[in-house]
Write a protein that holds these residues in place. Structure first.
Motif, PDB file in Angstrom:
ATOM      1  N   SER A   1       0.838  -1.200   0.000  1.00 16.30           N
ATOM      2  CA  SER A   1       0.000   0.000   0.000  1.00 16.30           C
ATOM      3  C   SER A   1       0.871   1.247   0.000  1.00 16.30           C
ATOM      4  O   SER A   1       2.027   1.223   0.454  1.00 16.30           O
ATOM      5  CB  SER A   1      -0.936   0.022   1.216  1.00 16.30           C
ATOM      6  OG  SER A   1      -0.197   0.233   2.402  1.00 16.30           O
ATOM      7  N   TYR A   2       0.305   2.320  -0.548  1.00 17.62           N
ATOM      8  CA  TYR A   2       0.944   3.635  -0.547  1.00 17.62           C
ATOM      9  C   TYR A   2      -0.054   4.626   0.021  1.00 17.62           C
ATOM     10  O   TYR A   2      -1.140   4.820  -0.554  1.00 17.62           O
ATOM     11  CB  TYR A   2       1.355   4.030  -1.967  1.00 17.62           C
ATOM     12  CG  TYR A   2       1.971   5.404  -2.071  1.00 17.62           C
ATOM     13  CD1 TYR A   2       3.312   5.602  -1.780  1.00 17.62           C
ATOM     14  CD2 TYR A   2       1.201   6.500  -2.454  1.00 17.62           C
ATOM     15  CE1 TYR A   2       3.879   6.861  -1.873  1.00 17.62           C
ATOM     16  CE2 TYR A   2       1.759   7.763  -2.558  1.00 17.62           C
ATOM     17  CZ  TYR A   2       3.100   7.947  -2.260  1.00 17.62           C
ATOM     18  OH  TYR A   2       3.661   9.201  -2.345  1.00 17.62           O
ATOM     19  N   LYS A   3       0.276   5.201   1.163  1.00  8.85           N
ATOM     20  CA  LYS A   3      -0.602   6.156   1.844  1.00  8.85           C
ATOM     21  C   LYS A   3      -2.021   5.600   2.015  1.00  8.85           C
ATOM     22  O   LYS A   3      -3.015   6.291   1.802  1.00  8.85           O
ATOM     23  CB  LYS A   3      -0.611   7.497   1.109  1.00  8.85           C
ATOM     24  CG  LYS A   3       0.758   8.194   1.127  1.00  8.85           C
ATOM     25  CD  LYS A   3       0.697   9.591   0.539  1.00  8.85           C
ATOM     26  CE  LYS A   3       2.058  10.279   0.668  1.00  8.85           C
ATOM     27  NZ  LYS A   3       2.054  11.643   0.112  1.00  8.85           N
ATOM     28  N   GLY A   4      -2.076   4.315   2.350  1.00 11.13           N
ATOM     29  CA  GLY A   4      -3.349   3.674   2.645  1.00 11.13           C
ATOM     30  C   GLY A   4      -4.099   3.112   1.452  1.00 11.13           C
ATOM     31  O   GLY A   4      -5.136   2.471   1.625  1.00 11.13           O
ATOM     32  N   THR A   5      -3.585   3.317   0.235  1.00 12.97           N
ATOM     33  CA  THR A   5      -4.223   2.780  -0.965  1.00 12.97           C
ATOM     34  C   THR A   5      -3.456   1.550  -1.431  1.00 12.97           C
ATOM     35  O   THR A   5      -2.226   1.575  -1.537  1.00 12.97           O
ATOM     36  CB  THR A   5      -4.249   3.825  -2.093  1.00 12.97           C
ATOM     37  OG1 THR A   5      -5.004   4.957  -1.668  1.00 12.97           O
ATOM     38  CG2 THR A   5      -4.864   3.250  -3.368  1.00 12.97           C
ATOM     39  N   GLY A   6      -4.182   0.468  -1.718  1.00 14.04           N
ATOM     40  CA  GLY A   6      -3.543  -0.766  -2.143  1.00 14.04           C
ATOM     41  C   GLY A   6      -3.020  -0.686  -3.571  1.00 14.04           C
ATOM     42  O   GLY A   6      -3.687  -0.172  -4.465  1.00 14.04           O
ATOM     43  N   PHE A   7      -1.797  -1.204  -3.776  1.00 15.51           N
ATOM     44  CA  PHE A   7      -1.167  -1.240  -5.093  1.00 15.51           C
ATOM     45  C   PHE A   7      -0.472  -2.578  -5.311  1.00 15.51           C
ATOM     46  O   PHE A   7       0.089  -3.152  -4.373  1.00 15.51           O
ATOM     47  CB  PHE A   7      -0.105  -0.141  -5.234  1.00 15.51           C
ATOM     48  CG  PHE A   7      -0.640   1.239  -5.466  1.00 15.51           C
ATOM     49  CD1 PHE A   7      -0.909   1.685  -6.746  1.00 15.51           C
ATOM     50  CD2 PHE A   7      -0.870   2.090  -4.397  1.00 15.51           C
ATOM     51  CE1 PHE A   7      -1.399   2.976  -6.955  1.00 15.51           C
ATOM     52  CE2 PHE A   7      -1.356   3.365  -4.589  1.00 15.51           C
ATOM     53  CZ  PHE A   7      -1.624   3.816  -5.881  1.00 15.51           C
ATOM     54  N   THR A   8      -0.507  -3.042  -6.542  1.00 13.38           N
ATOM     55  CA  THR A   8       0.375  -4.111  -7.000  1.00 13.38           C
ATOM     56  C   THR A   8       1.272  -3.531  -8.080  1.00 13.38           C
ATOM     57  O   THR A   8       0.793  -2.826  -8.974  1.00 13.38           O
ATOM     58  CB  THR A   8      -0.419  -5.296  -7.588  1.00 13.38           C
ATOM     59  OG1 THR A   8      -1.172  -5.923  -6.555  1.00 13.38           O
ATOM     60  CG2 THR A   8       0.516  -6.338  -8.205  1.00 13.38           C
ATOM     61  N   VAL A   9       2.569  -3.806  -7.997  1.00 13.14           N
ATOM     62  CA  VAL A   9       3.472  -3.453  -9.083  1.00 13.14           C
ATOM     63  C   VAL A   9       3.940  -4.768  -9.701  1.00 13.14           C
ATOM     64  O   VAL A   9       4.290  -5.712  -8.998  1.00 13.14           O
ATOM     65  CB  VAL A   9       4.665  -2.593  -8.603  1.00 13.14           C
ATOM     66  CG1 VAL A   9       5.430  -3.237  -7.460  1.00 13.14           C
ATOM     67  CG2 VAL A   9       5.599  -2.286  -9.778  1.00 13.14           C
ATOM     68  N   LEU A  10       3.910  -4.814 -11.034  1.00 14.84           N
ATOM     69  CA  LEU A  10       4.201  -6.051 -11.761  1.00 14.84           C
ATOM     70  C   LEU A  10       5.040  -5.733 -12.987  1.00 14.84           C
ATOM     71  O   LEU A  10       4.726  -4.817 -13.747  1.00 14.84           O
ATOM     72  CB  LEU A  10       2.883  -6.710 -12.194  1.00 14.84           C
ATOM     73  CG  LEU A  10       2.953  -7.862 -13.183  1.00 14.84           C
ATOM     74  CD1 LEU A  10       3.637  -9.084 -12.555  1.00 14.84           C
ATOM     75  CD2 LEU A  10       1.556  -8.234 -13.669  1.00 14.84           C
ATOM     76  N   SER A  11       6.104  -6.501 -13.196  1.00 17.07           N
ATOM     77  CA  SER A  11       6.903  -6.337 -14.412  1.00 17.07           C
ATOM     78  C   SER A  11       6.359  -7.227 -15.514  1.00 17.07           C
ATOM     79  O   SER A  11       5.926  -8.360 -15.272  1.00 17.07           O
ATOM     80  CB  SER A  11       8.376  -6.666 -14.147  1.00 17.07           C
ATOM     81  OG  SER A  11       8.543  -8.001 -13.704  1.00 17.07           O
ATOM     82  N   THR A  12       6.397  -6.716 -16.730  1.00 16.42           N
ATOM     83  CA  THR A  12       5.844  -7.428 -17.880  1.00 16.42           C
ATOM     84  C   THR A  12       6.916  -7.954 -18.824  1.00 16.42           C
ATOM     85  O   THR A  12       6.617  -8.773 -19.692  1.00 16.42           O
ATOM     86  CB  THR A  12       4.918  -6.509 -18.690  1.00 16.42           C
ATOM     87  OG1 THR A  12       5.693  -5.442 -19.275  1.00 16.42           O
ATOM     88  CG2 THR A  12       3.816  -5.925 -17.812  1.00 16.42           C
ATOM     89  N   GLY A  13       8.168  -7.476 -18.678  1.00 14.44           N
ATOM     90  CA  GLY A  13       9.134  -7.732 -19.729  1.00 14.44           C
ATOM     91  C   GLY A  13       8.824  -6.854 -20.927  1.00 14.44           C
ATOM     92  O   GLY A  13       8.014  -5.928 -20.848  1.00 14.44           O
ATOM     93  N   ILE A  14       9.457  -7.159 -22.050  1.00 11.41           N
ATOM     94  CA  ILE A  14       9.331  -6.321 -23.234  1.00 11.41           C
ATOM     95  C   ILE A  14       8.359  -6.936 -24.237  1.00 11.41           C
ATOM     96  O   ILE A  14       8.433  -8.130 -24.518  1.00 11.41           O
ATOM     97  CB  ILE A  14      10.704  -6.124 -23.907  1.00 11.41           C
ATOM     98  CG1 ILE A  14      11.659  -5.371 -22.976  1.00 11.41           C
ATOM     99  CG2 ILE A  14      10.569  -5.369 -25.225  1.00 11.41           C
ATOM    100  CD1 ILE A  14      13.070  -5.250 -23.519  1.00 11.41           C
ATOM    101  N   GLY A  15       7.461  -6.125 -24.773  1.00  9.70           N
ATOM    102  CA  GLY A  15       6.666  -6.540 -25.921  1.00  9.70           C
ATOM    103  C   GLY A  15       5.213  -6.841 -25.628  1.00  9.70           C
ATOM    104  O   GLY A  15       4.833  -7.197 -24.519  1.00  9.70           O
TER     105      GLY A  15
END
Length: 291
Positions: A65-79
């Motif tokens: 979470s960032y400042k109480g808001t839920g987040f997912t960060v995900l890498s996709t690779g290229i393309g």
């Protein structure tokens, strides 16, 4: 109700989806997509805390979470081929019951924002500036494999572009898809340019670069830079945006892309320290989405 076979939606022994290694319940509604797996922890470094995470090939995720808001960060690779994997598996995580292997009656819509790097096709869009992609042009052809493309794409834009550039019949037909307007409004600011982004299926020939191989259409970048349609210009190249926009619209999700301009193809310039600008852009996006 149709059951989705094991060969069509593959799950790992721990119940996570095949490529992303994310389990149902580990995904936030706000998702930051980055190409580089090494950038995942840069984004997650802004989080207040991290609750879930996993790594598989180029796919790395962290949920917190960032400042109480839920987040997912995900890498996709290229393309865009990778985006086909990412979008379909993210959608399955929230809209398919993994136990019964059936689509849920009530669908969830995710907020998807790609933060990436890009090359400018206009001298007026300088290195180290930020760009919000209000439309994406897919040179990759991915969306053409799915039914309903005509209902979400700007067909008149596509026709004008292919006619102006002398588009070769050997190439896949370009498609043009808009960003989600609600996300565009949340992300827009005086420090962001806006424009139309091309997603290319490669870094060299498909983006007009010449090393040893001669291009089929050697003037393609000049044509793309000069093209206008209803007052809009093509501003930049990258490699994922079009598939994110197209698949999100077809699946009922909201998507937008913001990129740091690290090269100007018209001026022949390249950023001396784009990583600093990327970190500032990450924080900007998190702030906008957490309000």
């Amino acid at each position: 109700m149709r059951r989705i076979e094991e060969s069509e939606l593959i799950l790992n022994p721990d119940g996570s989806v095949f490529h992303l290694h994310i389990k149902p319940g580990e995904l936030a509604d706000n998702i930051i997509l980055v190409g580089d797996p090494g950038r995942v922890d840069t984004v997650a470094g802004f989080f207040d805390h991290i609750d879930f995470g996993a790594e598989n090939r180029e796919f790395v995720f962290r949920t917190g979470s960032y400042k109480g808001t839920g987040f997912t960060v995900l890498s996709t690779g290229i393309g865009t081929d990778n985006i086909d994997i990412v979008l379909n598996e993210l959608d399955a995580l929230v809209n398919v019951d993994f136990k019964t292997r059936t689509v849920k009656a009530e669908k969830k819509s995710l907020n998807l924002v790609r933060i990436g790097t890009s090359g400018s096709l206009q001298k007026s869009l300088p290195v180290d500036s930020w760009l919000l992609s209000k439309k994406a042009i897919g040179f990759d052809g991915l969306l053409n494999f799915y039914e309903g493309v005509e209902t979400i794409s700007d067909v008149e834009f596509e026709k004008a572009l292919t006619q102006y550039t002398g588009w070769s019949p050997r190439l896949t037909r370009p498609y043009v898809v808009e960003a989600n307007q609600e996300l565009v409004n949340r992300l827009a600011g005086t420090n962001l340019h806006d424009g139309i982004t091309i997603s290319a299926p490669g870094f060299y020939g498909p983006q007009g670069r010449v090393i040893r191989l001669v291009l089929e259409n050697p003037d393609i970048n000049e044509k793309l830079s000069a093209f206008h349609f209803q007052g809009d210009q093509i501003t930049n190249y990258e490699m994922e945006c079009s598939a994110i926009y197209g698949l999100s619209k077809l699946l009922g999700h909201k998507a937008a892309t913001v990129c740091a301009i690290i090269a100007n193809r018209k001026a022949g310039t390249y950023s001396k320290d784009y990583k600093h600008g990327i970190k500032a852009l990450i924080q900007y996006v998190l702030e906008r989405l957490s309000k």
